[in-house]
Design an enzyme around this catalytic site. Structure first.
Site, PDB file in Angstrom:
ATOM      1  N   ASN A 117       0.903  -1.137   0.000  1.00  0.00           N
ATOM      2  CA  ASN A 117       0.000   0.000   0.000  1.00  0.00           C
ATOM      3  C   ASN A 117       0.946   1.191   0.000  1.00  0.00           C
ATOM      4  O   ASN A 117       1.485   1.556   1.045  1.00  0.00           O
ATOM      5  CB  ASN A 117      -0.893  -0.011   1.243  1.00  0.00           C
ATOM      6  CG  ASN A 117      -1.772   1.210   1.333  1.00  0.00           C
ATOM      7  OD1 ASN A 117      -1.363   2.306   0.982  1.00  0.00           O
ATOM      8  ND2 ASN A 117      -2.978   1.025   1.825  1.00  0.00           N
ATOM      9  N   THR A 118       1.185   1.767  -1.171  1.00  0.00           N
ATOM     10  CA  THR A 118       2.205   2.805  -1.289  1.00  0.00           C
ATOM     11  C   THR A 118       1.838   4.072  -0.522  1.00  0.00           C
ATOM     12  O   THR A 118       2.727   4.758  -0.018  1.00  0.00           O
ATOM     13  CB  THR A 118       2.480   3.158  -2.765  1.00  0.00           C
ATOM     14  OG1 THR A 118       1.261   3.528  -3.396  1.00  0.00           O
ATOM     15  CG2 THR A 118       3.119   1.994  -3.491  1.00  0.00           C
ATOM     16  N   CYS A 119       0.550   4.382  -0.418  1.00  0.00           N
ATOM     17  CA  CYS A 119       0.146   5.609   0.296  1.00  0.00           C
ATOM     18  C   CYS A 119       0.568   5.559   1.755  1.00  0.00           C
ATOM     19  O   CYS A 119       0.970   6.563   2.335  1.00  0.00           O
ATOM     20  CB  CYS A 119      -1.360   5.806   0.208  1.00  0.00           C
ATOM     21  SG  CYS A 119      -1.951   6.064  -1.461  1.00  0.00           S
ATOM     22  N   MET A 120       0.446   4.384   2.351  1.00  0.00           N
ATOM     23  CA  MET A 120       0.776   4.236   3.773  1.00  0.00           C
ATOM     24  C   MET A 120       2.161   3.623   3.992  1.00  0.00           C
ATOM     25  O   MET A 120       2.558   3.390   5.126  1.00  0.00           O
ATOM     26  CB  MET A 120      -0.283   3.370   4.464  1.00  0.00           C
ATOM     27  CG  MET A 120      -1.675   3.979   4.445  1.00  0.00           C
ATOM     28  SD  MET A 120      -1.726   5.651   5.137  1.00  0.00           S
ATOM     29  CE  MET A 120      -1.256   5.337   6.828  1.00  0.00           C
ATOM     30  N   HIS A 121       2.861   3.324   2.898  1.00  0.00           N
ATOM     31  CA  HIS A 121       4.185   2.686   2.950  1.00  0.00           C
ATOM     32  C   HIS A 121       4.112   1.356   3.701  1.00  0.00           C
ATOM     33  O   HIS A 121       4.961   1.047   4.530  1.00  0.00           O
ATOM     34  CB  HIS A 121       5.237   3.609   3.578  1.00  0.00           C
ATOM     35  CG  HIS A 121       5.426   4.886   2.835  1.00  0.00           C
ATOM     36  ND1 HIS A 121       6.014   5.979   3.401  1.00  0.00           N
ATOM     37  CD2 HIS A 121       5.104   5.256   1.577  1.00  0.00           C
ATOM     38  CE1 HIS A 121       6.047   6.968   2.537  1.00  0.00           C
ATOM     39  NE2 HIS A 121       5.490   6.544   1.408  1.00  0.00           N
TER      40      HIS A 121
END
Length: 180
Positions: free
Chosen positions: A147-151
């Site tokens: 989940n790239t937004c939340m790393h």
């Protein structure tokens, strides 16, 4: 004649001039008003003259971040957070640290882009990544996902370093959202 300009066929005689004029238009004349607007807007927020205190490399780092991620085992242990099924002492986490330490510069860049959606780390590296990289347990599938937004790095359980490395490298090369 087209729009007030003389039209002539492209040939080996005028090729060099054509390339010169095309580059001049594409990189200067054709974008001059946009560059001027960017310059003026940037200058209102941060006077461009103040940038002279930075050297080229320093300015590149400030604007683009660390494009050659370099971390130590201590960095990985301190700045990667374990959550939802993993503890710092978990076998999979220890193997992940080993794999990340073995990665080449290119593999590190690919991993950072996979995990964060960005091609570089902020100045200061993993320490300044916000939100920090968090590894969580993934119950389904054989491949890591993110989940790239939340790393968030969603990582299945691995007991073999070679398998983890292979699957992680394959995942970093996958484009799109197929592994999520």
């Amino acid at each position: 004649e087209y729009m007030g300009n003389v039209v002539e066929d492209l040939s080996s005689v005028n090729l060099e001039e054509y390339v010169k004029l095309t580059l001049q238009f594409a990189l200067r004349d054709g974008i001059a008003s946009q560059l001027r607007a960017f310059h003026d807007g940037f200058n209102k927020v941060f006077p461009i003259g103040h940038l002279r205190i930075f050297g080229e490399e320093e300015l590149l780092l400030k604007l683009c971040g660390e494009r050659e991620p370099n971390w130590t085992l201590s960095d990985l242990e301190k700045y990667i957070i374990c959550g939802f099924g993993y503890q710092p002492h978990s076998t999979t986490i220890k193997l992940l640290h080993d794999v990340l330490m073995e990665f080449t510069s290119e593999e590190r860049r690919d991993f950072i882009q996979f995990a964060t959606g960005s091609v570089s780390l902020p100045p200061g590296g993993l320490k300044n990544l916000d939100p920090p990289l968090q590894v969580v347990h993934k119950n389904d599938g054989f491949y890591p996902s993110v989940n790239t937004c939340m790393h968030y790095l969603k990582l299945p359980t691995y007991n073999c370093k070679d398998t983890l490395k292979q699957r992680l490298l394959e995942a970093t090369k996958e484009l799109g959202f197929y592994l999520n």
